[in-house]
Scaffold this active site. Structure first.
Site, PDB file in Angstrom:
ATOM      1  N   ASN A  10      41.897   1.273  28.127  1.00 53.66           N
ATOM      2  CA  ASN A  10      41.158   0.385  29.025  1.00 53.66           C
ATOM      3  C   ASN A  10      40.902  -0.914  28.269  1.00 53.66           C
ATOM      4  O   ASN A  10      40.040  -0.969  27.398  1.00 53.66           O
ATOM      5  CB  ASN A  10      39.839   1.076  29.423  1.00 53.66           C
ATOM      6  N   LYS A  12      39.691  -3.610  29.311  1.00 50.22           N
ATOM      7  CA  LYS A  12      38.508  -4.333  29.816  1.00 50.22           C
ATOM      8  C   LYS A  12      38.844  -5.829  29.952  1.00 50.22           C
ATOM      9  O   LYS A  12      39.976  -6.157  30.303  1.00 50.22           O
ATOM     10  CB  LYS A  12      37.306  -4.070  28.906  1.00 50.22           C
ATOM     11  N   HIS A  96      33.765   3.099  36.305  1.00 55.36           N
ATOM     12  CA  HIS A  96      33.447   2.914  34.879  1.00 55.36           C
ATOM     13  C   HIS A  96      31.971   2.551  34.745  1.00 55.36           C
ATOM     14  O   HIS A  96      31.425   1.839  35.600  1.00 55.36           O
ATOM     15  CB  HIS A  96      34.332   1.825  34.270  1.00 55.36           C
ATOM     16  N   GLU A  98      30.515   0.422  33.092  1.00 53.65           N
ATOM     17  CA  GLU A  98      30.235  -1.030  33.130  1.00 53.65           C
ATOM     18  C   GLU A  98      30.232  -1.544  34.567  1.00 53.65           C
ATOM     19  O   GLU A  98      29.456  -2.439  34.908  1.00 53.65           O
ATOM     20  CB  GLU A  98      31.265  -1.770  32.257  1.00 53.65           C
ATOM     21  N   GLU A 168      32.648   9.959  30.150  1.00 54.36           N
ATOM     22  CA  GLU A 168      32.331   8.936  29.161  1.00 54.36           C
ATOM     23  C   GLU A 168      30.822   8.801  29.023  1.00 54.36           C
ATOM     24  O   GLU A 168      30.186   8.075  29.807  1.00 54.36           O
ATOM     25  CB  GLU A 168      32.906   7.585  29.595  1.00 54.36           C
ATOM     26  N   GLY A 174      31.686   1.928  23.178  1.00 51.65           N
ATOM     27  CA  GLY A 174      31.630   0.673  22.424  1.00 51.65           C
ATOM     28  C   GLY A 174      30.558   0.665  21.350  1.00 51.65           C
ATOM     29  O   GLY A 174      30.255  -0.380  20.772  1.00 51.65           O
ATOM     30  N   SER A 214      34.227   5.550  22.159  1.00 51.38           N
ATOM     31  CA  SER A 214      34.520   5.392  20.732  1.00 51.38           C
ATOM     32  C   SER A 214      35.586   6.360  20.209  1.00 51.38           C
ATOM     33  O   SER A 214      35.477   6.869  19.097  1.00 51.38           O
ATOM     34  CB  SER A 214      33.235   5.490  19.898  1.00 51.38           C
TER      35      SER A 214
HETATM   36  P1  PGA Z   1      35.314   2.436  23.766  1.00 53.82           P
HETATM   37  O1  PGA Z   1      35.342   2.314  25.360  1.00 53.82           O
HETATM   38  O2  PGA Z   1      36.506   3.268  23.358  1.00 53.82           O
HETATM   39  O3  PGA Z   1      35.394   1.034  23.274  1.00 53.82           O
HETATM   40  O4  PGA Z   1      34.026   3.118  23.414  1.00 53.82           O
HETATM   41  C1  PGA Z   1      35.704   3.400  26.164  1.00 53.82           C
HETATM   42  C2  PGA Z   1      35.642   3.018  27.618  1.00 53.82           C
HETATM   43  O5  PGA Z   1      34.716   2.280  28.000  1.00 53.82           O
HETATM   44  O6  PGA Z   1      36.484   3.442  28.425  1.00 53.82           O
END
Ligand code: PGA
Length: 251
Positions: A10, A12, A96, A98, A168, A174, A214
């Site tokens: 992803n 983003k 997601h 976000e 997640e 992140g 992560s």
């Molecule tokens: P990350 O993000 O691997 O940077 O923690 C995962 C995601 O949001 O899908």
């Protein structure tokens, strides 16, 4: 559809077009048909170009990071399933954290988006996961169960069988803090049991459940070797071709 090992990146809101094409090429050069299915969720502006890069590579697919629940019309700034499909993408990430947090997408809206995606022959990667406070209070399973019931469980068996789920935990996204393999396995097992109760053993056993939060080259192998973790949804580490390839080859 049967359970499949998937490593999805992803991106983003990262990379410009040139960087995105370079990243897609870097990943595609190093993947083999024996690897898990690779999905690259590029920004909407790069989807067409990235789809062109990978179009003759059977083990790589392209995903949009979101879509509209509407099919067309006066919805400034939105992207439709028809547009996504026409450029050769097959998957759409939905829900997601976000999108849920910053764009206030709730389960009712996501339920509509999931249906629109499936009705138009695309495949949803449906994200679920709890914030830290909910985990600390011990309510994570209840939280995720509500997300699944309200966002996904309106689907028929036939439609649900096409869905990929990504668990997640928000506190791991992140942050550099990954769920331990035991925490991931525990939730994936619970999610699979929720699916058993709604759709039965066979569909539950065939559902692909990805872990996200992560995931890195250093922890991918142990996470992906958990019996109910069928791969990962990778954010930060999907932006470097070498790291992402290491994650793809981790199992
Ligand atoms: P990350 O993000 O691997 O940077 O923690 C995962 C995601 O949001 O899908």
């Amino acid at each position: 559809m049967s359970r499949q090992l998937i490593v999805a990146g992803n991106w983003k809101m990262n990379t410009n077009l040139k960087e995105g094409i370079k990243l897609a090429k870097g990943v595609s050069k190093k993947t083999k048909p024996s690897d898990p299915l690779v999905i690259m969720a590029a920004p909407a502006t790069h989807l067409h170009a990235v789809a062109e890069v990978v179009k003759d590579i059977p083990g790589i697919q392209v995903a949009a990071q979101n879509c509209s629940q509407e099919l067309s019309g006066a919805y400034t700034g939105e992207i439709s399933v028809g547009m996504i499909k026409a450029i050769g993408a097959k998957y759409v990430i939905l829900g997601h954290s976000e999108r849920r947090q910053y764009f206030k997408e709730g389960n009712a809206l996501l339920a509509k988006k999931v249906k629109t995606v499936l009705d138009n022959s695309l495949l949803p990667i449906f994200c679920c996961g709890e914030p830290l406070a909910v985990r600390k209070a011990g309510n994570h399973a209840r939280h995720v169960s509500k997300q699944l019931r309200e966002g996904l469980f309106h689907l028929s068996k036939k439609d649900f069988a096409k869905v990929v789920i990504a668990y997640e935990p928000i506190w791991a996204i992140g942050t550099g803090v990954t769920a331990s393999p035991e925490q991931a396995q525990e939730m994936h097992d619970k999610i699979r049991k929720m699916i058993v109760r709604k759709y039965g053993d066979k569909i539950a056993d065939n559902t692909t459940i990805l872990y996200g939060g992560s995931v890195k080259p250093a922890n991918a192998k142990v996470l992906f070797s958990q019996p109910d973790v069928d791969g990962g949804l990778v954010g930060g580490a999907s932006l470097k071709a070498d790291d992402f390839v290491k994650i793809i080859k981790a199992r």
